[in-house]
Scaffold this active site. Structure first.
Site, short mmCIF file in Angstrom:
data_model
loop_
_atom_site.label_atom_id
_atom_site.label_comp_id
_atom_site.label_asym_id
_atom_site.label_seq_id
_atom_site.Cartn_x
_atom_site.Cartn_y
_atom_site.Cartn_z
N VAL A 147 5.31 55.68 28.50
CA VAL A 147 6.30 55.90 29.55
C VAL A 147 7.30 56.93 29.00
CG1 VAL A 147 8.14 54.88 30.96
CG2 VAL A 147 5.99 53.63 30.60
N GLY A 148 7.10 58.15 29.44
CA GLY A 148 8.04 59.21 29.09
C GLY A 148 7.79 60.05 27.84
N CYS A 204 7.50 65.57 30.60
CA CYS A 204 8.13 64.41 31.24
C CYS A 204 9.64 64.46 31.11
CB CYS A 204 7.68 63.12 30.57
SG CYS A 204 5.93 62.88 30.58
N GLY A 248 0.16 60.78 26.08
CA GLY A 248 1.34 61.64 26.08
C GLY A 248 2.02 61.76 24.73
N GLY A 249 2.60 62.94 24.51
CA GLY A 249 3.42 63.15 23.32
C GLY A 249 2.66 63.62 22.10
N TYR A 291 1.38 74.93 33.25
CA TYR A 291 1.25 73.47 33.02
C TYR A 291 2.43 72.79 33.70
CZ TYR A 291 0.78 69.11 30.29
OH TYR A 291 0.60 67.81 29.90
N ALA A 295 5.03 64.74 38.24
CA ALA A 295 6.21 64.34 39.02
C ALA A 295 7.25 65.47 39.02
CB ALA A 295 6.80 63.07 38.42
N SER A 348 8.35 67.70 5.83
CA SER A 348 6.96 67.58 6.32
C SER A 348 6.42 68.84 6.97
CB SER A 348 6.86 66.42 7.32
OG SER A 348 7.16 65.21 6.69
P1 XMP Z 1 1.35 65.63 27.04
O1 XMP Z 1 2.41 65.33 26.02
O2 XMP Z 1 -0.02 65.68 26.44
O3 XMP Z 1 1.39 64.37 28.02
O4 XMP Z 1 1.70 66.84 27.84
C1 XMP Z 1 0.52 64.21 29.12
C2 XMP Z 1 0.92 62.97 29.90
O5 XMP Z 1 2.22 63.13 30.48
C3 XMP Z 1 2.36 62.22 31.58
N1 XMP Z 1 2.93 62.95 32.71
C4 XMP Z 1 4.19 62.81 33.17
N2 XMP Z 1 5.18 61.98 32.80
N3 XMP Z 1 6.60 62.96 34.42
C5 XMP Z 1 6.40 62.05 33.44
O6 XMP Z 1 7.31 61.30 33.10
C6 XMP Z 1 5.65 63.82 34.86
O7 XMP Z 1 5.88 64.65 35.74
C7 XMP Z 1 4.37 63.74 34.21
N4 XMP Z 1 3.20 64.40 34.38
C8 XMP Z 1 2.35 63.90 33.45
C9 XMP Z 1 0.98 61.69 31.88
O8 XMP Z 1 0.91 60.38 31.40
C10 XMP Z 1 0.08 62.65 31.11
O9 XMP Z 1 -1.17 62.12 30.79
#
Ligand code: XMP
Length: 489
Positions: free
Chosen positions: A311-312, A317, A349-350, A395, A399, A481
């Site tokens: 989440v986030g 995000c 994510g992240g 990219y 949301a 690091s």
């Molecule tokens: P990375 O870090 O690889 O993450 O770019 C991809 C993941 O980000 C999530 N995602 C979002 N989360 N607002 C959010 O809070 C957004 O607009 C959004 N778009 C994607 C999602 O889980 C994705 O797999």
């Protein structure tokens, strides 16, 4: 407030749990028995029943995964999840493209009648994107084959197919049930490209092509189903029409569904997971996103076969900034993993570097979902843009403002009716440096992961999870690091 009360508050503050993420920790190096990175096994479970050779999933985002990315991911041993910001028909078409891309056997080859014209044949080839047609009567009794070679020099579009085809008498066929190996031998011996299979009555039972055999040999670690077709997943939402979408995707042989919403620990998401399980039965079902043990446990109780965590943390995000809610990703993975024994966890994510993949898997994830690291590749939707002589790819968070506007437009909403002003984005739009092919990017990431597994004193992901010891970093450790005290070239 008394002095004693203040101390009590301070104590409560100290009791507040600490949330850590990838950059806050390192994995302590341990004695390794590995002599070559090639000895390391990166295979894992995507869901309870589906396995992957490469623990990487491409994100269900409209700037990351459509059929081209999903094909590349599955060929490399991972999997792609087709995003849901498409009409049902469009999403089904993307799934079908992946499923048709390669297979041991084309079960229902496209046919044409012997008395059809060349014009009909060309139209059938064009609409199905193929270069040959089996010629058959209405009962699917095989009469011959029409290939691009047969029609190369024919200019009269009214010529009948039976005047151009290679007829059955001159055709090499094989019986239904012929194995890939037997088919390869027959194709090699007769220097042919296509081998029609027929049953004892001469009715068409399938088609094996030299091209499919070559594809399967070139990608031995690919993620395939029992019929040799690449596996693919697709996302569904939780609002109106999600069950119809899910049913249409399964009808197209989609291998896994992902119930995907920003706040997966919500009644509406849990209801959707239960409904899919109840209405569609034994499907492979991933659900998310959550960031706590309670969220993960509730999704599993509702019927999820795997849980998506995050989440986030994503690079586009802004959920944590806009809502003030979220859990730093490493802590979220560890917390969820505690209650998910035996149920795969996808860390979503992240991830910025390959070391983050190793850390996610060591913390309890079974696979990682990537958006950012794949969005800049050839296989992501859209073409590269050039800005100041540099190539980039677009990219965006799903949301983000424009993604939301585009979605509402697709859903037929009237943008003049105050819709735009009502949007509260939780994501941003961005340009990413163009990175070449997904294969090159994943080669680097998986190479780093293999090395990371060996540093942790492990040979596979189960050992990594068991053996890994994390150490927390101070700001000094973090600085140390990365590259430092050098002028980067
Ligand atoms: P990375 O870090 O690889 O993450 O770019 C991809 C993941 O980000 C999530 N995602 C979002 N989360 N607002 C959010 O809070 C957004 O607009 C959004 N778009 C994607 C999602 O889980 C994705 O797999």
């Amino acid at each position: 407030m008394t002095f004693a009360d203040t101390r009590l508050e301070q104590r409560e503050e100290l009791d507040m749990p600490v949330g850590l993420t990838y950059d806050d920790v390192l994995i302590v190096p341990r004695r390794s028995t590995v002599t070559s990175r090639g000895d390391i096994d990166t295979s894992t479970q995507l869901t309870r029943r589906l396995s992957l050779r490469m623990p990487v999933v491409s994100a269900n985002m409209d700037t990351v995964t459509e059929s081209e990315m999903a094909i590349a991911m599955a060929q490399l041993g991972g999997i792609g999840i087709i995003h849901r910001f498409l009409t049902v028909e469009e999403q089904v078409r993307e799934v079908r493209r992946v499923k048709r891309y390669e297979s041991h056997l084309i079960e229902h080859p496209v046919t044409i009648a012997p008395d059809a014209t060349l014009s009909d044949a060309l139209e059938a080839m064009r609409s199905h994107g193929i270069s040959s047609l089996l010629v058959a009567d209405t009962q699917r009794l095989l009469k011959g084959i029409l290939t691009s070679r047969d029609i190369r020099f024919e200019s009269d579009l009214a010529t009948k197919v039976n005047a151009l085809m290679t007829p059955l008498e001159r055709l090499v066929t094989a019986v239904a049930g012929t194995s890939m190996e037997q088919a390869r031998d027959i194709l090699r011996e007769h220097r042919m490209e296509k081998l029609p299979l027929v049953d004892h009555k001469g009715l068409i039972a399938g088609l094996i092509t030299a091209k499919d055999i070559t594809k399967a040999t070139r990608a031995p670690h690919a993620t395939t189903d029992g019929k040799g077709r690449l596996r693919v997943g697709a996302a569904i939402g939780v609002k109106e029409g999600f069950l119809e979408r899910a049913a249409a995707l399964l009808e197209a042989d989609c291998d896994v569904l992902v119930v995907d919403v920003a706040h997966g620990h919500s009644d509406i998401a849990l209801r959707a997971v239960k409904a899919v399980r109840k209405e569609l039965g034994d499907v492979e079902l991933i659900a998310g996103n959550v960031a706590t043990a309670e969220g993960a446990a509730d999704l599993v109780s509702a019927g999820a076969d795997a849980v998506k965590v995050g989440v986030g943390p994503g690079s586009t995000c802004t959920t944590r900034l806009v809502t003030g809610s979220g859990v730093p990703q490493l802590t979220a993975i560890m917390d969820c993993a505690k209650v998910l024994e035996g149920i795969p966890l996808i860390a979503d994510g992240g991830i910025k570097v390959s070391g983050d993949i190793t850390k996610a898997l060591a913390a309890g994830a079974s696979s990682v979902m990537l958006g950012n690291l794949l969005a800049g590749t050839d296989e992501s939707p859209g073409v590269p843009l050039v800005r100041n002589g540099q190539k980039y790819k677009f990219y965006r968070g799903m949301a983000s403002q424009y993604a939301t506007i585009n979605r509402k437009q697709k859903e037929g909403e009237d943008l003049l009716a105050g819709i735009v002003e009502s949007i509260v984005p939780e994501g941003v739009e961005a340009l990413l440096p163009y990175r070449g092919s997904a294969k090159e990017v994943l080669h680097q990431l998986v190479g780093g992961l293999r090395s990371g597994i060996s540093y942790a004193g492990a040979r596979n992901l189960a050992e990594l999870r068991r053996n890994a010891r994390f150490v927390r970093l101070t700001p000094g450790g973090m600085r140390e690091s990365g590259p430092h005290d050098v002028k980067l070239v």
